[in-house]
Design a protein around this motif. Structure first.
Motif, PDB file in Angstrom:
ATOM      1  N   ILE A  18       0.855  -1.190   0.000  1.00 20.19           N
ATOM      2  CA  ILE A  18       0.000   0.000   0.000  1.00 20.19           C
ATOM      3  C   ILE A  18       0.889   1.238   0.000  1.00 20.19           C
ATOM      4  O   ILE A  18       1.639   1.484   0.944  1.00 20.19           O
ATOM      5  N   GLN A  19       0.787   2.023  -1.075  1.00 16.86           N
ATOM      6  CA  GLN A  19       1.723   3.136  -1.275  1.00 16.86           C
ATOM      7  C   GLN A  19       1.539   4.237  -0.247  1.00 16.86           C
ATOM      8  O   GLN A  19       2.519   4.787   0.257  1.00 16.86           O
ATOM      9  N   ASP A  20       0.276   4.552   0.100  1.00 14.92           N
ATOM     10  CA  ASP A  20       0.034   5.711   0.967  1.00 14.92           C
ATOM     11  C   ASP A  20      -1.179   5.410   1.848  1.00 14.92           C
ATOM     12  O   ASP A  20      -2.087   4.665   1.454  1.00 14.92           O
ATOM     13  N   ALA A  21      -1.178   5.989   3.030  1.00 18.50           N
ATOM     14  CA  ALA A  21      -2.281   5.745   3.965  1.00 18.50           C
ATOM     15  C   ALA A  21      -3.623   6.161   3.385  1.00 18.50           C
ATOM     16  O   ALA A  21      -4.665   5.611   3.765  1.00 18.50           O
ATOM     17  N   SER A  22      -3.639   7.111   2.465  1.00 21.13           N
ATOM     18  CA  SER A  22      -4.899   7.550   1.860  1.00 21.13           C
ATOM     19  C   SER A  22      -5.552   6.437   1.042  1.00 21.13           C
ATOM     20  O   SER A  22      -6.755   6.477   0.779  1.00 21.13           O
ATOM     21  N   ALA A  23      -4.752   5.426   0.634  1.00 19.61           N
ATOM     22  CA  ALA A  23      -5.285   4.300  -0.135  1.00 19.61           C
ATOM     23  C   ALA A  23      -5.890   3.221   0.763  1.00 19.61           C
ATOM     24  O   ALA A  23      -6.487   2.261   0.269  1.00 19.61           O
ATOM     25  N   MET A  24      -5.773   3.393   2.071  1.00 16.60           N
ATOM     26  CA  MET A  24      -6.153   2.321   2.989  1.00 16.60           C
ATOM     27  C   MET A  24      -7.633   1.945   2.933  1.00 16.60           C
ATOM     28  O   MET A  24      -7.969   0.757   2.934  1.00 16.60           O
ATOM     29  N   LEU A  79      -0.269  -7.604  -4.074  1.00 18.93           N
ATOM     30  CA  LEU A  79      -1.356  -6.730  -4.526  1.00 18.93           C
ATOM     31  C   LEU A  79      -0.874  -5.298  -4.337  1.00 18.93           C
ATOM     32  O   LEU A  79      -0.610  -4.873  -3.207  1.00 18.93           O
ATOM     33  N   VAL A  80      -0.754  -4.573  -5.424  1.00 26.38           N
ATOM     34  CA  VAL A  80      -0.176  -3.231  -5.369  1.00 26.38           C
ATOM     35  C   VAL A  80      -1.286  -2.196  -5.390  1.00 26.38           C
ATOM     36  O   VAL A  80      -2.025  -2.070  -6.381  1.00 26.38           O
ATOM     37  N   PHE A  81      -1.404  -1.466  -4.279  1.00 31.24           N
ATOM     38  CA  PHE A  81      -2.384  -0.390  -4.184  1.00 31.24           C
ATOM     39  C   PHE A  81      -1.641   0.937  -4.297  1.00 31.24           C
ATOM     40  O   PHE A  81      -1.413   1.633  -3.298  1.00 31.24           O
ATOM     41  N   GLY A  82      -1.215   1.262  -5.519  1.00 35.79           N
ATOM     42  CA  GLY A  82      -0.585   2.555  -5.766  1.00 35.79           C
ATOM     43  C   GLY A  82      -1.642   3.627  -5.923  1.00 35.79           C
ATOM     44  O   GLY A  82      -2.826   3.336  -6.105  1.00 35.79           O
ATOM     45  N   LEU A  83      -1.206   4.869  -5.866  1.00 36.87           N
ATOM     46  CA  LEU A  83      -2.165   5.970  -5.993  1.00 36.87           C
ATOM     47  C   LEU A  83      -2.844   5.967  -7.353  1.00 36.87           C
ATOM     48  O   LEU A  83      -4.041   6.286  -7.458  1.00 36.87           O
ATOM     49  N   ASP A  84      -2.128   5.588  -8.407  1.00 33.40           N
ATOM     50  CA  ASP A  84      -2.744   5.529  -9.739  1.00 33.40           C
ATOM     51  C   ASP A  84      -3.819   4.447  -9.790  1.00 33.40           C
ATOM     52  O   ASP A  84      -4.897   4.659 -10.355  1.00 33.40           O
ATOM     53  N   VAL A 137      -5.531   3.156  -7.236  1.00 34.82           N
ATOM     54  CA  VAL A 137      -6.664   3.503  -6.375  1.00 34.82           C
ATOM     55  C   VAL A 137      -7.558   4.534  -7.056  1.00 34.82           C
ATOM     56  O   VAL A 137      -8.789   4.481  -6.942  1.00 34.82           O
ATOM     57  N   ALA A 138      -6.960   5.478  -7.781  1.00 35.83           N
ATOM     58  CA  ALA A 138      -7.754   6.487  -8.499  1.00 35.83           C
ATOM     59  C   ALA A 138      -8.683   5.833  -9.510  1.00 35.83           C
ATOM     60  O   ALA A 138      -9.759   6.367  -9.813  1.00 35.83           O
ATOM     61  N   GLN A 139      -8.293   4.666 -10.044  1.00 36.28           N
ATOM     62  CA  GLN A 139      -9.123   3.940 -11.019  1.00 36.28           C
ATOM     63  C   GLN A 139      -9.915   2.803 -10.371  1.00 36.28           C
ATOM     64  O   GLN A 139     -10.562   2.035 -11.063  1.00 36.28           O
ATOM     65  N   GLU A 140      -9.858   2.717  -9.012  1.00 37.29           N
ATOM     66  CA  GLU A 140     -10.473   1.608  -8.280  1.00 37.29           C
ATOM     67  C   GLU A 140     -10.023   0.267  -8.884  1.00 37.29           C
ATOM     68  O   GLU A 140     -10.821  -0.612  -9.192  1.00 37.29           O
ATOM     69  N   HIS A 164      -6.249  -5.207 -12.429  1.00 33.66           N
ATOM     70  CA  HIS A 164      -7.646  -5.656 -12.460  1.00 33.66           C
ATOM     71  C   HIS A 164      -8.541  -4.649 -11.771  1.00 33.66           C
ATOM     72  O   HIS A 164      -8.173  -4.058 -10.751  1.00 33.66           O
ATOM     73  N   THR A 165      -9.738  -4.480 -12.320  1.00 34.56           N
ATOM     74  CA  THR A 165     -10.791  -3.810 -11.568  1.00 34.56           C
ATOM     75  C   THR A 165     -11.268  -4.763 -10.473  1.00 34.56           C
ATOM     76  O   THR A 165     -10.915  -5.950 -10.477  1.00 34.56           O
ATOM     77  N   LEU A 166     -12.095  -4.243  -9.570  1.00 36.85           N
ATOM     78  CA  LEU A 166     -12.544  -5.087  -8.479  1.00 36.85           C
ATOM     79  C   LEU A 166     -13.291  -6.318  -8.990  1.00 36.85           C
ATOM     80  O   LEU A 166     -13.078  -7.440  -8.494  1.00 36.85           O
ATOM     81  N   LEU A 167     -14.169  -6.154  -9.961  1.00 36.24           N
ATOM     82  CA  LEU A 167     -14.942  -7.287 -10.478  1.00 36.24           C
ATOM     83  C   LEU A 167     -14.014  -8.299 -11.135  1.00 36.24           C
ATOM     84  O   LEU A 167     -14.130  -9.509 -10.903  1.00 36.24           O
ATOM     85  N   ASN A 168     -13.088  -7.831 -11.949  1.00 36.56           N
ATOM     86  CA  ASN A 168     -12.138  -8.745 -12.600  1.00 36.56           C
ATOM     87  C   ASN A 168     -11.223  -9.408 -11.582  1.00 36.56           C
ATOM     88  O   ASN A 168     -10.856 -10.579 -11.729  1.00 36.56           O
ATOM     89  N   LEU A 169     -10.852  -8.649 -10.527  1.00 39.95           N
ATOM     90  CA  LEU A 169      -9.973  -9.203  -9.501  1.00 39.95           C
ATOM     91  C   LEU A 169     -10.658 -10.370  -8.786  1.00 39.95           C
ATOM     92  O   LEU A 169     -10.033 -11.404  -8.537  1.00 39.95           O
ATOM     93  N   LEU A 170     -11.949 -10.212  -8.484  1.00 40.04           N
ATOM     94  CA  LEU A 170     -12.669 -11.282  -7.797  1.00 40.04           C
ATOM     95  C   LEU A 170     -12.770 -12.516  -8.686  1.00 40.04           C
ATOM     96  O   LEU A 170     -12.573 -13.643  -8.217  1.00 40.04           O
ATOM     97  N   THR A 171     -13.038 -12.333  -9.968  1.00 41.19           N
ATOM     98  CA  THR A 171     -13.095 -13.466 -10.899  1.00 41.19           C
ATOM     99  C   THR A 171     -11.747 -14.167 -10.970  1.00 41.19           C
ATOM    100  O   THR A 171     -11.660 -15.405 -10.937  1.00 41.19           O
ATOM    101  N   TRP A 172     -10.683 -13.382 -11.065  1.00 40.77           N
ATOM    102  CA  TRP A 172      -9.328 -13.950 -11.098  1.00 40.77           C
ATOM    103  C   TRP A 172      -9.026 -14.712  -9.813  1.00 40.77           C
ATOM    104  O   TRP A 172      -8.476 -15.813  -9.827  1.00 40.77           O
ATOM    105  N   ALA A 173      -9.402 -14.134  -8.670  1.00 38.23           N
ATOM    106  CA  ALA A 173      -9.134 -14.762  -7.380  1.00 38.23           C
ATOM    107  C   ALA A 173      -9.892 -16.072  -7.235  1.00 38.23           C
ATOM    108  O   ALA A 173      -9.368 -17.062  -6.699  1.00 38.23           O
ATOM    109  N   GLN A 174     -11.144 -16.109  -7.718  1.00 37.55           N
ATOM    110  CA  GLN A 174     -11.940 -17.337  -7.634  1.00 37.55           C
ATOM    111  C   GLN A 174     -11.336 -18.427  -8.502  1.00 37.55           C
ATOM    112  O   GLN A 174     -11.337 -19.599  -8.130  1.00 37.55           O
TER     113      GLN A 174
END
Length: 430
Positions: A335-341, A387-392, A394-397, A414-424
């Motif tokens: 997680i790059q920055d606390a604002s992404a938490m 899992l990389v939560f960079g500021l870029d 996070v801005a795109q969710e 991945h977007t959240l929906l694609n990430l869940l499909t990939w994870a499953q």
């Protein structure tokens, strides 16, 4: 002033990660095996009335005489004891709750026991046992089932070189006849008996046969054999047990000197032993105790069981190289920055709910730390992916998934929906 540092009681040890993973692995193996044999779990208190063990184990046993942690309850003066073993507690629970009213029961337990003795390899003041008890069945087939259950556990754990020793203690009347002959024999060799044997000569002579004193080996080998005093019914029970073990190709040897440390045993007794733990070679022992339920106040009912030492079994597992692979997370969240938490935590919780293990990087008062340092921690964790939560992102969710091990594929966002499909998909291929 700095507070004085406190340490654990000698012989009572902490079990820390990653070693605790081996304990969890063993417990999971046991639970799975017990389910296949249709045994149900029972959990009894660590503290029991002292009278339970004095009555159940016998007043002249080493446990009652020297090893119990007993104390007086300051509230009511009741004599209490930290349990030195669990069979008596299981029987107390069965009697107290009338568990045999609708038939016999197959039970198992796991937990800590306590004995005040000198700590040594594989033997501690707080130690842990796993046990199985069958109550309400008199036939040799349940003796055999319990032995087959333990034998199956060794295979589950990948253990080899474990020997099964059998004996029969017969019934009380048969033991009385043997006891008289044994005392007469030992009195003829009184000058050669050690102090412990002298003390037990008239109180508990059978336990002399279990002496580990090499100076007494010749005397013990020449002592009358209890097997020679068994009646037809006791022999039939023993032979029925042997026939079932033979049919299942379970190797064993008959040890006519095998006794157990508690007074409550009759008929079948057995031990699984190894040569790889020094003098503490017994890793599992048990037998039949048809009179204990009545001794503890219940209606007469037969019973049989065994207990194994968890520390000793795990030591054997390590020697065999069978210790489980260390538990590692599937993913490490960088997680790059606390604002992404907030977004990162929402995503991590979604993945955990899908059954994946995610270790989240935690920052300090100064912030989250450098990405380089976080990736080092991700690699050290053993995780397959970062899992990389960079500021870029996070801005795109969105989240970037970076493989940390071979075979993880290419890095992708991945977007959240694609990430869940990939994870499953990842979970289904695991």
């Amino acid at each position: 002033m700095r507070a004085e540092k406190l340490s654990a009681v000698k012989g009572m040890n902490d079990v820390l990660a990653p070693e605790s993973a081996a304990w969890e692995w063993l417990e999971a193996k046991v639970r799975g095996l017990m389910a296949r044999y249709a045994y149900r779990n029972i959990r009894t208190p660590i503290v029991e009335p002292t009278a339970l063990f004095v009555r159940g184990l016998g007043e002249v046993t080493d446990i009652v005489e020297k090893e119990m942690y007993s104390f007086e309850d300051r509230l009511n003066g009741e004599a209490l004891t930290l349990r030195p073993e669990c069979t008596a507690g299981v029987v107390r629970a069965v009697v107290e709750h009338a568990m045999l009213y609708d038939g016999g029961k197959r039970l198992y337990y796991m937990g800590p026991m306590f004995r005040h003795e000198r700590p040594q390899r594989g033997r501690y003041r707080q130690f842990h046992q796993i046990g199985a008890e069958v109550l309400g069945f008199a036939g040799a087939e349940v003796d055999a089932e319990l032995i087959l259950l333990a034998d199956a556990l060794w295979r589950e754990l990948g253990l080899t070189g474990i020997r099964l020793e059998l004996n029969s203690l017969g019934q009380p009347s048969e033991r009385l006849a043997h006891r008289a002959a044994l005392i007469t024999y030992l009195q003829c060799h009184a000058a050669a008996l050690d102090a412990d044997a002298q003390r037990r000569l008239h109180s508990n002579p059978l336990r002399i046969l279990d002496s580990k004193n090499p100076a007494m080996t010749e005397i013990i080998d020449g002592a009358p054999r209890l097997l020679d005093y068994l009646g037809d019914a006791s022999l039939a029970h023993f032979n029925a047990l042997r026939a079932i073990l033979d049919a299942n190709e379970v190797a064993y040897s008959i040890n006519p000197r095998l006794v157990r440390g508690m007074d409550y045993y009759n008929l079948t007794v057995f031990e699984f032993v190894t040569d790889r733990l020094g003098s503490q070679g017994t890793i599992c022992g048990g037998g039949r105790y048809d009179y204990l339920i009545e001794q503890i106040g219940g209606k007469p009912a037969p019973a049989v069981g065994w207990a194994l030492g968890v520390e000793r079994v795990l030591e054997l597992v390590r020697e065999e190289g069978g210790a489980p692979v260390l538990l590692v997370p599937d993913m490490y969240a960088v997680i790059q920055d606390a604002s992404a938490m907030p977004f990162a935590m929402k995503t991590i919780q979604m993945l955990r709910s899908a059954g994946l293990s995610v270790l989240m990087h935690a920052g300090s008062a100064e912030g989250m730390g450098s990405m380089k340092n976080q990736f080092k921690k991700a690699d050290a964790s053993g995780a397959r992916f970062a899992l990389v939560f960079g500021l870029d992102e996070v801005a795109q969710e969105a989240v970037t998934v970076k493989p940390m091990r071979e075979g993880g594929g290419a890095q992708a966002t991945h977007t959240l929906l694609n990430l869940l499909t990939w994870a499953q998909t990842l979970q289904s291929n695991a």
